[in-house]
Every structure is written in C-alpha cells, then in structure tokens.
Design an enzyme around this catalytic site. Structure first.
Site, PDB file in Angstrom:
ATOM      1  N   GLY A   1      50.974  18.546  15.040  1.00  0.00           N
ATOM      2  CA  GLY A   1      51.162  18.834  13.610  1.00  0.00           C
ATOM      3  C   GLY A   1      50.144  18.128  12.747  1.00  0.00           C
ATOM      4  O   GLY A   1      50.479  17.475  11.769  1.00  0.00           O
ATOM      5  N   ALA A   2      48.853  18.295  13.120  1.00  0.00           N
ATOM      6  CA  ALA A   2      47.806  17.566  12.384  1.00  0.00           C
ATOM      7  C   ALA A   2      47.095  18.451  11.366  1.00  0.00           C
ATOM      8  O   ALA A   2      46.103  18.041  10.774  1.00  0.00           O
ATOM      9  CB  ALA A   2      46.800  16.960  13.365  1.00  0.00           C
ATOM     10  N   SER A   3      47.591  19.655  11.149  1.00  0.00           N
ATOM     11  CA  SER A   3      46.939  20.536  10.172  1.00  0.00           C
ATOM     12  C   SER A   3      47.165  20.051   8.744  1.00  0.00           C
ATOM     13  O   SER A   3      46.323  20.242   7.875  1.00  0.00           O
ATOM     14  CB  SER A   3      47.461  21.976  10.328  1.00  0.00           C
TER      15      SER A   3
ATOM     16  N   SER B   1      61.840   8.445  10.989  1.00  0.00           N
ATOM     17  CA  SER B   1      62.033   8.458   9.533  1.00  0.00           C
ATOM     18  C   SER B   1      62.988   7.329   9.165  1.00  0.00           C
ATOM     19  O   SER B   1      63.831   6.926   9.989  1.00  0.00           O
ATOM     20  CB  SER B   1      62.655   9.784   9.094  1.00  0.00           C
TER      21      SER B   1
ATOM     22  N   TYR C   1      68.902  16.113  10.147  1.00  0.00           N
ATOM     23  CA  TYR C   1      67.575  15.478  10.186  1.00  0.00           C
ATOM     24  C   TYR C   1      67.718  14.006  10.580  1.00  0.00           C
ATOM     25  O   TYR C   1      66.960  13.497  11.410  1.00  0.00           O
ATOM     26  CB  TYR C   1      66.912  15.618   8.813  1.00  0.00           C
TER      27      TYR C   1
ATOM     28  N   ALA D   1      69.996  12.786  12.414  1.00  0.00           N
ATOM     29  CA  ALA D   1      70.370  12.741  13.840  1.00  0.00           C
ATOM     30  C   ALA D   1      69.136  12.902  14.740  1.00  0.00           C
ATOM     31  O   ALA D   1      68.965  12.148  15.707  1.00  0.00           O
ATOM     32  CB  ALA D   1      71.388  13.842  14.147  1.00  0.00           C
TER      33      ALA D   1
END
Ligand code: NAP
Length: 251
Positions: A21-23, A151, A164, A166
């Site tokens: 997910g580096a875009s 997170s 989220y 969890a």
C-alpha cells in the site's frame, strides 16, 4: 571517516524494502524516506496505479532503484506473485512494511459480513500472508525485519470503529507472537501504532477535533510515521515492540 561513510552508505544501498500500500499516504511516505536513506524500494499498490507509477518515476529520477507491482494483499495468491516478483526483481527482501489498510466506521451492529471480510482481509490477513511469504528467504539469510502498521485504536479501542480496533489489535498480536517465533532466526518484528495521521484515510473525520484530543495539539504527518519505520528498520537490537507515534494520543 571516509571509510565509515562508505560502510554506512554501502550497507543500506544493498538492502531492499517491500512496502504494501505504498501508492498513497503513509506507505508512500515510507517509500520516499527509505529511498532517501539509500534503500531499494519495492512498491505494492492495488487501485492507485497512476500514483504508484508516478512515485516510481520520481524515486528513479533521484537515483533510487524502485519499482512497483499491483497486488491486492487480501488475496494470498496475489501476495505470492508480489513476493516472487520482488525477489526476482531485487534479489532479496530485507525489510517488509505491512502498511496497506482500509478502515470502516460505524456501529458494530451495522457491520455487514462483507465489510468485515474486506476489513479483516486487507488489515490482518494481508499482513499474515505477506509475512508468511517473505519469511522463508529471511530465515535462509538469517536476517530480516518486519514492521507492521497497527493503530492507536488497536491499543486503546475506539467506539464506532470496533472492527477496525479488533484487526489492529490483531496486528499487535501478530507482532508479539511472530517476533518470538523468528528471533532465533535473526529476524526482528516490530509494530508502529500511529495516532491520527493526515492522509486520505483520516480526512473523512473532523481532523480539527482529533487534533484537539491529541496532547501535542495536532495530527501527525505521514513522514513522521516513515521516520519511525526507518528507525525500526535500523535498530538492530529492538524486536517485539509496539511503538506509539501518536502525539500522546495513546497515553
Ligand atoms: P491511505 O492514505 O488510505 O492509503 C492506504 C493505502 O493502502 C493505499 O496505498 C492503498 O492502495 C493501500 N491498499 C488498500 N487496500 C489494499 C489492498 N487490498 N491491497 C494492497 N494495497 C491496499 O491510508 P493511510 O492513512 O496511509 O494508512 C496506512 C496504514 O496506516 C493503514 O494500515 C492504516 O490502518 C494505518 N493507520 C492510519 C492512520 C491514519 O490516521 N491515517 C492511523 C493509524 C493507523 P491503492 O490506493 O493502490 O488501492
């Protein structure tokens, strides 16, 4: 002094980081930070092809050996293709940053099975698939580093973001367990728990209110998470840790 500089530069010049997910967002900032530090950068993206390709061009123009590959990390077969590609293209993956993520907000009672499957697929299954795929080579090399992006909600829990919270708590469990399992193989596994960071993901929330709730009085920037990731990549005696980078939100 010259010898010292050459050694330091030479060490990181030979290393490759694979970032999921580096875009966009935090992953994009990690790609830039690691490129600046002399790493080769393998960029995973899913939907934002133009942004991923623009990032590759920008990093290559700066002299970085960078390339990108499309893979939905919630699909184990696409993860295998991603890791095979990165190993062929760069030779070895020294550092994996499990960054790709999505969020779902709303009451748990309103969460559909499809939303849960997608959230868990990207945020938790994806990190397990990617870690599992890079480990055989890292174990053979007796060296490697995995950095998971959790997170602050995975630490504290958040109302309206229960699912989220969890999956992000699951990322911490993955970090703690895997760090113990692979430490004898010379592999380190750590985790960053960001607070509120100014990216596409958080912009649907009231950032001003969230800044007010943050003890340092502001939200974070993606570059601040990237710097923490670079620190963990190079901190050779740190493993099994959850590093809060949150302006005090997690206190
Ligand atoms: P973002 O700006 O929305 O970027 C998300 C990235 O994940 C994009 O590059 C996207 O790629 C990628 N992605 C999404 N689904 C994917 C999939 N199925 N396969 C591969 N890549 C996928 O979000 P961000 O804020 O940078 O978030 C990065 C990480 O930090 C996430 O794990 C998030 O949970 C965590 N985090 C963020 C915050 C925050 O406040 N922003 C706080 C705590 C933790 P494409 O666009 O190419 O699909």
């Amino acid at each position: 002094m010259l010898y010292y500089i050459k050694t330091q530069w030479g060490d990181c010049m030979s290393k490759t980081v694979l970032i999921t997910g580096a875009s966009r967002g935090i992953g994009n900032a990690c790609a830039r930070e690691f490129a600046k530090a002399g790493y080769k950068v393998a960029i995973d993206y899913n939907k934002s092809e133009d942004m991923a390709k623009a990032l590759v061009s920008e990093l290559q123009a700066q002299g970085c050996d960078a390339d990108c590959f499309k893979a939905d990390i919630s699909d184990a077969s696409q993860v295998k293709a991603l890791v095979d590609w990165a190993q062929q293209r760069f030779g070895t993956i020294d550092i994996l940053i499990n960054n790709a993520g999505i969020s779902v907000a709303g009451l748990l009672t309103d969460l559909s099975n499809e939303q849960w499957d997608e959230l868990r697929g990207v945020c938790l299954d994806g990190s397990i698939y990617c870690s599992r795929a890079v480990l055989p080579q890292m174990i053979r090399n007796h060296s490697g580093c995995i950095i998971n992006i959790s997170s602050v909600w995975g630490v504290k829990g958040a109302s309206f973001e229960v699912a989220y919270s969890a999956v992000k708590a699951g990322i911490i469990g993955l970090t703690l367990g895997l760090s113990k399992e692979v430490a004898p193989s010379g592999i380190r596994v750590n985790c960053i728990a960001p607070g509120v960071i100014d990216t596409d993901m958080s912009r649907c929330y009231d950032l001003k209110a969230l800044a007010d709730e943050t003890p340092l009085g502001r939200v974070g920037q993606p570059e601040e998470i990237a710097k923490a990731a670079l620190f963990l990549a190079e901190a050779e005696f740190i493993t099994g840790q959850v590093l809060g980078v949150d302006g005090g939100f997690g206190m």
